[in-house]
Design an enzyme around this catalytic site. Sequence first.
Site, mmCIF file in Angstrom:
data_model
loop_
_atom_site.group_PDB
_atom_site.id
_atom_site.type_symbol
_atom_site.label_atom_id
_atom_site.label_comp_id
_atom_site.label_asym_id
_atom_site.label_seq_id
_atom_site.Cartn_x
_atom_site.Cartn_y
_atom_site.Cartn_z
ATOM 1 N N TRP A 195 -13.656 25.550 47.338
ATOM 2 C CA TRP A 195 -12.668 25.327 48.385
ATOM 3 C C TRP A 195 -12.443 26.630 49.168
ATOM 4 C CZ3 TRP A 195 -7.909 27.685 49.208
ATOM 5 C CH2 TRP A 195 -7.160 27.137 50.269
ATOM 6 N N ASP A 362 -0.972 16.121 61.941
ATOM 7 C CA ASP A 362 -1.624 16.128 60.627
ATOM 8 C C ASP A 362 -0.750 15.413 59.602
ATOM 9 O OD1 ASP A 362 -3.087 17.463 58.183
ATOM 10 O OD2 ASP A 362 -4.264 18.072 59.920
ATOM 11 N N LYS A 472 -8.382 12.179 62.106
ATOM 12 C CA LYS A 472 -8.894 13.130 61.110
ATOM 13 C C LYS A 472 -8.887 12.400 59.778
ATOM 14 C CE LYS A 472 -7.773 17.674 59.115
ATOM 15 N NZ LYS A 472 -6.843 18.822 59.223
ATOM 16 N N TRP A 473 -10.066 12.230 59.182
ATOM 17 C CA TRP A 473 -10.251 11.395 57.978
ATOM 18 C C TRP A 473 -10.416 12.322 56.775
ATOM 19 C CZ3 TRP A 473 -11.222 5.886 57.878
ATOM 20 C CH2 TRP A 473 -11.632 5.397 56.634
ATOM 21 N N ASP A 474 -9.323 12.486 56.033
ATOM 22 C CA ASP A 474 -9.336 13.484 54.954
ATOM 23 C C ASP A 474 -9.655 12.840 53.604
ATOM 24 O OD1 ASP A 474 -9.023 15.982 53.803
ATOM 25 O OD2 ASP A 474 -7.071 16.356 54.730
ATOM 26 N N ASN A 476 -8.927 14.475 49.655
ATOM 27 C CA ASN A 476 -8.541 15.743 49.041
ATOM 28 C C ASN A 476 -8.679 15.840 47.533
ATOM 29 O OD1 ASN A 476 -7.794 17.542 51.172
ATOM 30 N ND2 ASN A 476 -6.145 16.128 51.647
ATOM 31 N N ASP A 541 -10.862 24.857 55.047
ATOM 32 C CA ASP A 541 -9.433 25.159 55.171
ATOM 33 C C ASP A 541 -9.205 26.654 55.322
ATOM 34 O OD1 ASP A 541 -8.440 22.630 55.141
ATOM 35 O OD2 ASP A 541 -8.002 22.584 53.001
#
Length: 719
Positions: A195, A362, A472-474, A476, A541
Amino acid sequence: MFTVTGEGPVFHLYNEFVSLVLAVRTDPEGGYQEVCLTHFGYPIDEPLNTLDRLILENGSSNDSLRQIMPYAFPTEGRGDYRVPLFAEAYEDGGNCTELYYEDYRYAAGKPKLEGLPQTYTEQDDEAETLTIILRDPLTKLKVEASITLFAHRPAIASSMKIVNEGSEKLTLSRAGSLCLALPGHFDMVQLWGSWGKERYVQRVPSATLVRSISSSRGASGHEHNPFAILCDPNADEFSGRCFGVSFVYSGDFEIAVQENAYDQTRLVCGLNPRSLDWPLAPGECFQTPEAVAVYSEQGFNGVSHVYHDLYRTRLCRGYWRDRPRPVLINNWEGTTFYFDHEKIMDIARSAAALGIEMLVLDDGWFGQRNNDHSSLGDWFVNYDKLPRGIKGLAEDVNALGMKFGLWFEPEMISPISELYEAHPDWCLHADGRPRTTARHQLTLDMSRTDVQDFVIESVASMLRSAPIDYVKWDMNRNFSEIGSSVSNRHGLPHRYMLGVYRVMEALIQEFPTVLFEGCSSGGGRFDPGFLYYMPQFWTSDDTDAVERLKIQYGTSFAYPNCTISAHVSASPNHQVGRVTGIKMRGDVALGGNFGYELDLPNQTTDEEKEVIREQVKLVKKIRETTHSGVFTRLLSPFEGNITAWSYADENRVILCAYRVLSTVKRGPVYVRLHDIPQGTYQDQNGKTYTERDLMNAGIKLEFPRQDFASMVTIFEKVK
Ligand code: GLA
C-alpha cells in the site's frame, strides 16, 4: 501473416516485428503428436532451423527428453517436471494429462471472449488468430488454444478454452493462458509493492529455480502486478531483447519462470492454481482469461511503447477512450469524512475559479458513514450532511460549470449497516469460523447473482437520480474466509471476478458517457482486466511528489499515461509528512489524469492558487500529448537523484525532469531524449532544435538551488 507447412505441421504467425512458430512433432516411438513453441521473437523467414529439427525428431517417451522439449502446452504427470500450463485432477486421484495435436483453425480478426476483459480489434485486418485444438486421448479433455497476432505490433494474445468431452468429472487445478519456451537465460523485471508503494521496479537475475509472482488475495493486489519482462542480462531501458508478459485479469494470478539445466526458460502465465480448483463436469467448458506477450529489441521502453499503444487503443473502450480527461478536484485528503454541502461547495467554487473542470465527492456521503466503521452497502444519501441530496449538490456544482463525480465501494459490506442486518449471509465467509474484518469491513460474495444485481441496482439508481459524470470505484480490502452460502469454495475467487466483470459491464452499458475510475486502496487492482471496463485507475494513496516518481515510473512499464491518475495534494504530505512546493507537486502529476486532492480554500495560499491556475491551463494545453503521445522513461528514480521522462507526438515534445536532493553544482547535467519524431522544435525561450539535437546533444537540466526541484520544458514543433 500465416503459413502452415509440412505434415507435422509447422505453423508460422509473423509480421514485420515478430515471429511465432508452433511445430507439431510426431514422436518416432509413440506416434503421438505434441506441439512445441520453437520460436517467439525476432522475425524469421524459415520457420524451422536445424536445431529445432533435431529437437523435434528425437523421441520423447523417455522422460529426459520430455524435460527439454519446448512444449507450447505442457501438462502435469508425464515426466516433464517443469511448471505446467495445465493440470487436472480426476475422481480416482489421478493427475496425468496428455494433450496431443488434433487440428487447427485460422481466421482473420480476434474472437470475443464472453464475460472476460480482453484486447479487441475494430477491423478484421488488425489481427489474425490461430486456434490449435488439442485432446487427451484417454479422458477426451479438449483444449482450444487461441493465439492472436496483432498486425504491425510485436504482440500476441493467448487464451485457452478447455472442454470436458469425456464422461468423467474432473477438476482443473491449473489452467494457464500462455506458455513461452525460450532458449537462454533471462533476468526478470517485475513490479512489486505494498500500500502506498505500488509497482516499484525490481530486477531479479537469471537463476535455475522458479521465480514467480502471484496474488491469492482476490485482487491482482499491491504486492505484485500481473506483468513481467524477461530480458537479456545486459538489457536496459533502451536496448536489449525483452519479452513482456501481461495478464488481462484483476484477481488471483501467477506468472512463473523456470530455467532448467539445459539453457532453456519456460514462462507460464495464468490464473493462480492456489485458488482455482475448478470442477469441470462432462460437457462443461472453461475459458481462461487472456495473456498478452510482447517482443522488443529496444529494451524496457520498447516493451512499454507496445503495451501503451495497444492498451490505450485496443483494451480501453468507450466514450472516454480517446477523450482528454477532465481536471478534477477530489475532497478526500482535504476533508476525509468531515464535510457538508457548504464545505464541498466552497471547494467547488474555489476550484471553478481556477479552471478545474470536475468535483469528485469521495467517501462519507451515504448511510451513517462518519468514519470507516460503518455503512458500506447502504448506498443512500446521508441528508444530515447533504440536505439537498446528491442531486442538489451535483446541480449546484454543475451551475459553476463543473462536472460532478461520486465515490462508491460497491463490492463491500460493513457489519454495521442496514445491508448486513438484512443479509448477513451475503459476505464471503466460512461457516463456523470468525469473520475477519479489514478496515472494519467484509467482502460481498460477488459470485452470487442476487448480490451482483443488488450492486448494479445500488450504483445505477444513484446514477439515474442525479447528474453524475464520474464514478470512483473503490475496493479496500482483500479476501479472507473464502466461502459462500450458496456454493462451495471451488473456484470462488474466479467466480467472484466474473461477477464483478458482469456488474461493471452492465453499468458501463447503461451509462456509456460516465467516466469510471478504478481504485483499490490506491493502486491495489491496477491491471489490464480493470482497464477494459474503467479507462483510468487511482495509482496510489501516496500522493507525495517524491514517492510518486517511483510509483509512476514503475506503473508506466505496463500502463499508458491515460490510465494513470495523478493528483496534487497538500504539503506537508498526508502520508509521509514531506514538504514540497506546489510546482514540484504539479510537475510530477501533470502527465497523468490530472487533478487536486486538497481543501483548496483552506490549504493553499493565494500565491499557490495562482500557480494552480497556470498548472490547470498548462495541463489543458498539453493533455492530448500526455494522453496519446509516446511516453519514454529517460532517467530512473530507482537509480539516481534525478528522474526524467518525456512525452512526444506530432505537435510537441515535453521533457519532465525532477531532482530529489540539491547537490553542489559540478558542471551541467544533460539528458538525451529518445524516440522523438522528425522535425524542428522550439522551446519556451524561442531556442530551436532538431530531433537530432534533442536525441544526440541532449538538454541541459537546470534546477533551482533547493531540494525537490523540477523542470518541465515544452518543445513545440515548428516544422
Ligand atoms: C481508499 C482510496 C482513497 C479514498 C479512501 C476513502 O483508501 O484509495 O482514495 O477514496 O479509500 O475511504
